[in-house]
Motif scaffolding. Structure first.
Motif, PDB file in Angstrom:
ATOM      1  N   ASP A  59       0.826  -1.207   0.000  1.00 23.09           N
ATOM      2  CA  ASP A  59       0.000   0.000   0.000  1.00 23.09           C
ATOM      3  C   ASP A  59       0.863   1.262   0.000  1.00 23.09           C
ATOM      4  O   ASP A  59       0.328   2.371   0.101  1.00 23.09           O
ATOM      5  CB  ASP A  59      -0.895   0.028   1.241  1.00 23.09           C
ATOM      6  N   GLU A  66       8.890  -1.564 -11.284  1.00 22.48           N
ATOM      7  CA  GLU A  66       7.656  -0.970 -11.830  1.00 22.48           C
ATOM      8  C   GLU A  66       6.980  -1.903 -12.807  1.00 22.48           C
ATOM      9  O   GLU A  66       5.755  -2.078 -12.788  1.00 22.48           O
ATOM     10  CB  GLU A  66       7.993   0.351 -12.523  1.00 22.48           C
ATOM     11  N   TYR A 113       3.341  -3.394 -12.083  1.00 17.52           N
ATOM     12  CA  TYR A 113       2.304  -3.037 -13.058  1.00 17.52           C
ATOM     13  C   TYR A 113       1.625  -4.297 -13.588  1.00 17.52           C
ATOM     14  O   TYR A 113       0.392  -4.373 -13.647  1.00 17.52           O
ATOM     15  CB  TYR A 113       2.916  -2.246 -14.206  1.00 17.52           C
ATOM     16  N   GLU A 125      -0.681  -5.789 -11.166  1.00 15.67           N
ATOM     17  CA  GLU A 125      -1.808  -4.920 -10.853  1.00 15.67           C
ATOM     18  C   GLU A 125      -1.772  -4.430  -9.407  1.00 15.67           C
ATOM     19  O   GLU A 125      -2.800  -4.278  -8.751  1.00 15.67           O
ATOM     20  CB  GLU A 125      -3.140  -5.617 -11.154  1.00 15.67           C
ATOM     21  N   ILE A 126      -0.551  -4.216  -8.913  1.00 19.57           N
ATOM     22  CA  ILE A 126      -0.370  -3.619  -7.579  1.00 19.57           C
ATOM     23  C   ILE A 126       0.020  -2.162  -7.827  1.00 19.57           C
ATOM     24  O   ILE A 126       1.193  -1.785  -7.863  1.00 19.57           O
ATOM     25  CB  ILE A 126       0.693  -4.387  -6.772  1.00 19.57           C
ATOM     26  N   GLN A 127      -0.977  -1.328  -8.041  1.00 20.76           N
ATOM     27  CA  GLN A 127      -0.764   0.019  -8.547  1.00 20.76           C
ATOM     28  C   GLN A 127      -0.021   0.949  -7.583  1.00 20.76           C
ATOM     29  O   GLN A 127       0.768   1.792  -8.028  1.00 20.76           O
ATOM     30  CB  GLN A 127      -2.108   0.633  -8.941  1.00 20.76           C
ATOM     31  N   PRO A 128      -0.249   0.872  -6.252  1.00 15.61           N
ATOM     32  CA  PRO A 128       0.485   1.807  -5.378  1.00 15.61           C
ATOM     33  C   PRO A 128       1.998   1.707  -5.540  1.00 15.61           C
ATOM     34  O   PRO A 128       2.688   2.729  -5.592  1.00 15.61           O
ATOM     35  CB  PRO A 128       0.031   1.391  -3.970  1.00 15.61           C
ATOM     36  N   ALA A 155       3.667   0.308  -8.168  1.00 18.12           N
ATOM     37  CA  ALA A 155       4.020   0.677  -9.537  1.00 18.12           C
ATOM     38  C   ALA A 155       4.046   2.198  -9.686  1.00 18.12           C
ATOM     39  O   ALA A 155       4.964   2.771 -10.292  1.00 18.12           O
ATOM     40  CB  ALA A 155       3.038   0.056 -10.523  1.00 18.12           C
ATOM     41  N   GLY A 156       3.050   2.880  -9.098  1.00 14.28           N
ATOM     42  CA  GLY A 156       3.014   4.336  -9.163  1.00 14.28           C
ATOM     43  C   GLY A 156       4.169   4.980  -8.421  1.00 14.28           C
ATOM     44  O   GLY A 156       4.743   5.977  -8.885  1.00 14.28           O
ATOM     45  N   ARG A 205       7.256   4.777 -10.538  1.00 13.50           N
ATOM     46  CA  ARG A 205       7.250   5.788 -11.611  1.00 13.50           C
ATOM     47  C   ARG A 205       7.570   7.176 -11.053  1.00 13.50           C
ATOM     48  O   ARG A 205       8.296   7.956 -11.679  1.00 13.50           O
ATOM     49  CB  ARG A 205       5.895   5.789 -12.319  1.00 13.50           C
ATOM     50  N   GLN A 233       5.309   4.626 -21.070  1.00 15.55           N
ATOM     51  CA  GLN A 233       3.855   4.491 -20.974  1.00 15.55           C
ATOM     52  C   GLN A 233       3.470   3.052 -21.307  1.00 15.55           C
ATOM     53  O   GLN A 233       4.039   2.434 -22.207  1.00 15.55           O
ATOM     54  CB  GLN A 233       3.177   5.449 -21.962  1.00 15.55           C
ATOM     55  N   HIS A 234       2.515   2.535 -20.606  1.00 18.28           N
ATOM     56  CA  HIS A 234       2.086   1.146 -20.818  1.00 18.28           C
ATOM     57  C   HIS A 234       1.031   1.114 -21.894  1.00 18.28           C
ATOM     58  O   HIS A 234      -0.161   1.137 -21.650  1.00 18.28           O
ATOM     59  CB  HIS A 234       1.552   0.559 -19.514  1.00 18.28           C
TER      60      HIS A 234
END
Length: 976
Positions: A737, A865, A869, A872-875, A877-878, A881, A893-894
């Motif tokens: 998280d 990242e 990505y 699908e664990i976006q926090p 991955a973000g 970035r 960019q994906h």
């Protein structure tokens, strides 16, 4: 003249209910239906109709009946039901039943010789195995399990039936049970299932006058209007709407001549009312009086044995030779008093339960007692080593003869033998009977056996209460010797159930009985219990572990020397846990010794226990689950379903840590709910924690909290698993998280718990993740790191990867940049088994490397990242970035085509459009050719070429073309 109805009358609603349930079973919508009613009301007729319809639909039918002799025969109706099917077809050979055959061998004789002996499966395990068997049998069209007279069945069968009722809903199975409305476990079960709405209960009411008229006309093969009114009135008044009594009274009218057919019409004599017996007892007495004296005596003797009786036992009592015996039996069959039992060729059954009861009731009390006494003596003299069934029969006959003390001795011996066979619930029933009948001098010995049976059946509260009533004994006496073994056994049961206070009370009782000079083997058995007691949360402390280790090692030596292999296995198991703090090589050596003892003394359960723990150690040391898989195979071969579920929990956790999330989900799915059904609390808790950890490691916090709520409901937060819950689950979940503060809080709570309690779960973060976070936060330095590395748990692969990253951060901080990079590479090699942990570690150290100016943090962030990505664990991955942007590098960019880019290029930030240019460079084309191929401008090609040179680190176009050709060749051979 036939006096039984060939048609079921007045039961249209019940027949419709059973027909609907049959159709539902064929559509994989399982049902449970119970038919309740007094004797003779028509329950068996409806069961027969259900079987007839099922045969018509092509459904397998399994039909069994409980014994009405008062014998406690574990699982008798289930054994009979399966035998009724497999006697003709043979048992199924489906591979999916392989893990369950050892348990089912108790019910299927054909499987008893093909499974290894030694595993005392619980009733619930057996019930789960039976559920799987029924599902296999009903896979094509559904199947029907018919169990009659459950009011007479044993408690084990009641427990199995309850399990089936609670879990049959999604299976192609119809369960139909019949019973009388008599107080007892079966009726309690049916009322409970009715209240829970897990079963349909139909109470059969007496037939109305018109149904009685119709039934009588069918029996007499006439039209209802032609039935004499006086006959109808008499049957309605006397039979009370009971179909069986209608038939019996009608038969008596015919036998006495009060009802006869003249000139094709039925007529009744004037003395019909006066001549008909006023009770069913007198009716049957009159009927058997018409038989030969020897046949009459045979039937009266048989009736003392119950509604069903064995030909062998009857012959033992009467002394008749085969020819005489079967001649009398044929006469009784022709008189419509008894019928051969189709399910058991060597048995006969009275045509109805009321028949045997009526015959016995026709005797005077003194004559009844004399018949029972003669029968008991004949069995005892003719069979000096009776089976448990015969021993119970002798007990019942002794009781009928008025010999309570003699009956108690027989019930007690049958109970002890049943206990030794592992049928704990039935043993409780038998020993309770003995306890209530025993003379004062015999009762203490019965009490000792009874409380052991209660403890083994899970009734610990009752066992402890009974133990408290035992009279005090002096140390050194023969009784004290028995009590020492008894209370030690109770203490072991309590400590295995994690009931510390009760275990401690039993330990103190044993200590008081041991006296000043206990025998070494007595002390050894108690020491093992005390050692396990010290490990329970709230009962011991870390300061007691050294003493527990010394006493456990001494206990193991004594147990092996004195020939106590079970105690030796218990001691080596305890030593293996305690030795983990000394090193896992020593722990494995203890388990190898445990395995050798189990194998040399043919203790299959303890062998699997040793394999399981060796597999768990291998999993923690390297992440390799090979030995765990072998342990699961061994548990399955033994039919040890509880141990199999325990292994499944570990395999699920291993799969989670290795990033094999689909595998973990499948393992949890096959065992989580089954472990709840089996009341396998320890495995169920671990599987719930694994389910929560799976959600946490996938970044799904809401799912994690839901599973942890279930974990909490089953006492998980009062168990050994708290550190794993806080560290491996909540701590890692917080990091995913991007909440490092919460992660440190969770991990600190795990450490605090471990400071207060003994703990042997070394993957909770204390020796790996927590030092890394503390060093990154500036809350710890090299001293704390060195302390963590010095612990044996630091050698575990999961911990080692984080400790090497911790070392990298410290070296980078100290200016040893090359050493820091080497440490990151070493962490990567260790973490190859754990992809999520590896990429999480890269993400955690990259910011420190950027700040301190060492290593290749940009590549690490790109790698992390990409992983998060895709997961699908976006926090995370973000966050990766964001760190890349702060480092001043471009962030890819994906877009479509991203997954086609080889990993070495993705980690350097090559975009899908740049990769299209790169692929064409293998043939060394010019910019104009590339532009034409991709429908872009030559200027755009020049921009992509410049970007590729910068991202790949190549010095010129020729080097870039060579790299393209090299990667193309690797991809072509499948090595890229």
């Amino acid at each position: 003249m036939r006096t039984t109805s060939s048609v079921i009358v007045g039961r249209e609603d019940e027949i419709g209910l059973l027909s609907g349930a049959l159709n539902a079973a064929g559509q994989r919508s399982g049902r449970a239906v119970f038919l309740i009613g007094e004797a003779g009301i028509g329950k068996s007729r409806l069961v027969g109709e259900c079987a007839y319809q099922a045969y018509g639909f092509g459904l397998p039918v399994l039909r069994g009946r409980a014994t009405s002799t008062g014998l406690v025969v574990p699982f008798r109706p289930l054994i009979e039901a399966l035998s009724s099917r497999f006697r003709a077809t043979g048992p199924p050979t489906d591979p999916e039943l392989d893990p369950y055959r050892p348990a089912l061998a108790r019910l299927v004789p054909e499987w008893r010789g093909s499974v290894p002996p030694g595993y005392p499966e619980t009733v619930i395990e057996l019930a789960e195995a039976l559920l799987r068997l029924l599902a296999v049998l009903g896979r094509e069209q559904g199947c029907v399990l018919l169990l009659e007279d459950l009011h007479d069945t044993d408690t084990e069968t009641v427990a199995v039936v309850e399990y089936l009722v609670d879990n049959v809903a999604d299976l192609p199975v119809l369960l139909v049970g019949t019973l009388r409305p008599e107080p007892g476990p079966a009726l309690d079960l049916v009322r409970a299932t009715e209240q829970r709405q897990t079963a349909t209960v139909s109470e059969l009411r007496p037939l109305g006058p018109e149904s009685v008229r119709e039934m009588t006309a069918i029996c007499l093969e006439t039209h209802p209007d032609e039935l004499p009114q006086v006959v109808h009135r008499r049957l309605t008044e006397r039979a009370g709407g009971n179909p069986y009594l209608v038939e019996v009274l009608l038969a008596d009218m015919l036998d006495s001549g009060a009802l006869r057919k003249t000139d094709g019409r039925w007529g009744a004599s004037d003395d019909l009312i006066a001549g008909v017996p006023t009770t069913i007892v007198r009716s049957w007495a009159r009927r058997i009086d018409q038989l030969d004296d020897q046949v009459r005596d045979l039937l009266l003797t048989a009736a003392t044995l119950g509604n069903q009786f064995s030909v062998a036992v009857l012959q033992l009592i009467t002394g008749h030779d085969d020819r005489t015996l079967f001649s009398h039996l044929r006469s009784a069959v022709e008189a419509n008093v008894i019928v051969p039992d189709g399910a058991a060729p060597d048995r006969y059954t009275f045509r109805h339960a009321l028949t045997a009861e009526a015959l016995i009731a026709s005797l005077a009390p003194a004559e009844r007692a004399a018949v029972a006494r003669r029968a008991a003596l004949a069995i005892e003299e003719g069979d000096p080593d009776p089976t448990d069934d015969r021993r119970q029969l002798v007990a019942a006959l002794r009781l009928a003869a008025g010999d309570r003390a003699g009956a108690a001795l027989q019930y007690a011996e049958a109970g002890r033998r049943t206990l030794a066979a592992g049928a704990f619930n039935s043993a409780v029933v038998l020993l309770e009977r003995a306890h209530g009948l025993a003379a004062d001098a015999d009762r203490p010995a019965v009490s000792e056996s009874l409380l052991v049976a209660q403890a083994e059946s899970g009734e610990l509260d009752r066992a402890f209460a009974l133990a408290a009533t035992l009279s005090p004994v002096r140390p050194g006496t023969e009784t004290a010797e028995r009590r020492i073994e008894l209370h030690t056994r109770l203490a072991w049961a309590a400590v295995m159930a994690e009931r510390g206070p009760e275990a401690l009370l039993q330990v103190r009782t044993v200590q008081a009985l041991l006296g000043a000079e206990p025998r070494p083997e007595q002390r050894a058995a108690l020491a093992v219990v005390e050692g396990h007691l010290a490990l329970l949360p709230g009962e011991g402390g870390r300061e007691q572990l050294a003493d527990a280790y010394r006493t456990a090692r001494r206990a193991a030596e004594i147990a092996e020397d004195r020939g106590l292999p079970v105690v030796a296995c218990q001691a080596w198991q305890l030593l293996a846990l305690l030795s983990r703090e000394r090193g896992f090589d020593e722990a494995d050596a203890c388990l190898e010794r445990m395995l050798a003892v189990a194998e040399s003394h043919a203790l299959p359960v303890w062998r699997v226990e040793a394999l399981l723990r060796l597999g768990a150690n291998a999993f923690m040391r390297s992440g390799d689950a090979t030995r765990l898989e072998a342990a699961r195979e061994a548990a399955g071969a033994l039919g040890a379903i509880v141990l199999t579920q325990t292994v499944d929990g570990m395999l699920a956790m291993n799969a989670i840590m290795r990033g094999r999330w689909d595998t973990a989900r499948d393992i949890i799915g096959r065992s989580l709910e089954a472990s709840a059904r089996l009341r396998n609390l320890a495995a169920h808790r671990y599987l719930l924690l694994a389910s929560a950890t799976l959600a946490a490691h996938r970044g799904r916090r809401r799912d994690m909290e839901r599973e942890l709520a279930r974990f909490r409901q089953v006492g998980g937060e009062e168990s050994f698993l708290v550190p794993l819950q806080l560290g491996l689950c909540r701590g890692v979940g917080a990091l995913l998280d991007e909440d490092a503060d919460r992660a440190r809080t969770e991990l600190a709570a795990a450490l605090a718990w471990e400071e207060r309690h003994p703990s042997f779960f070394y993957l909770s973060g204390r020796y790996g993740l927590y030092p890394l976070l503390a060093v990154l936060a500036g809350d710890a330095g090299r001293e704390e790191y060195e302390a963590a590395v010095a612990a044996p748990a630091a050698a575990l692969a999961w911990n080692q990867q984080f400790l090497r990253l911790t070392e990298a951060v410290l070296l980078g901080r100290e200016g040893d940049h090359e050493g820091a990079v080497r440490a990151v590479r070493a962490a990567g090699r260790t973490a190859e088994t754990f992809p999520l942990a590896h990429h999480l570690g890269l993400r955690l150290v990259a910011d420190a490397a950027l700040l301190q100016g060492w290593g290749d943090p940009v590549a690490w962030l790109r790698t992390a990242e990409e992983f998060f990505y895709a997961a699908e664990i976006q926090p995370v991955a973000g966050a990766c970035r964001a760190s890349l942007r702060q480092a001043g590098v471009s962030v890819a960019q994906h877009r479509g085509g991203w997954d086609r880019i080889p990993a070495p290029l993705r980690t350097h930030g090559v975009t899908p459009r740049e990769y299209e240019v790169f692929v064409l460079l293998a043939d060394r084309p010019g910019n104009q050719q590339i532009a034409q191929r991709l429908c872009i401008s030559p200027r755009t090609v020049e921009k992509h070429m410049a970007s590729l040179l910068g991202k790949t680190g190549r010095s010129d176009r020729a080097a870039l073309c060579a790299l393209s050709a090299e990667l193309a060749a690797e991809l072509a051979t499948g090595s890229g």
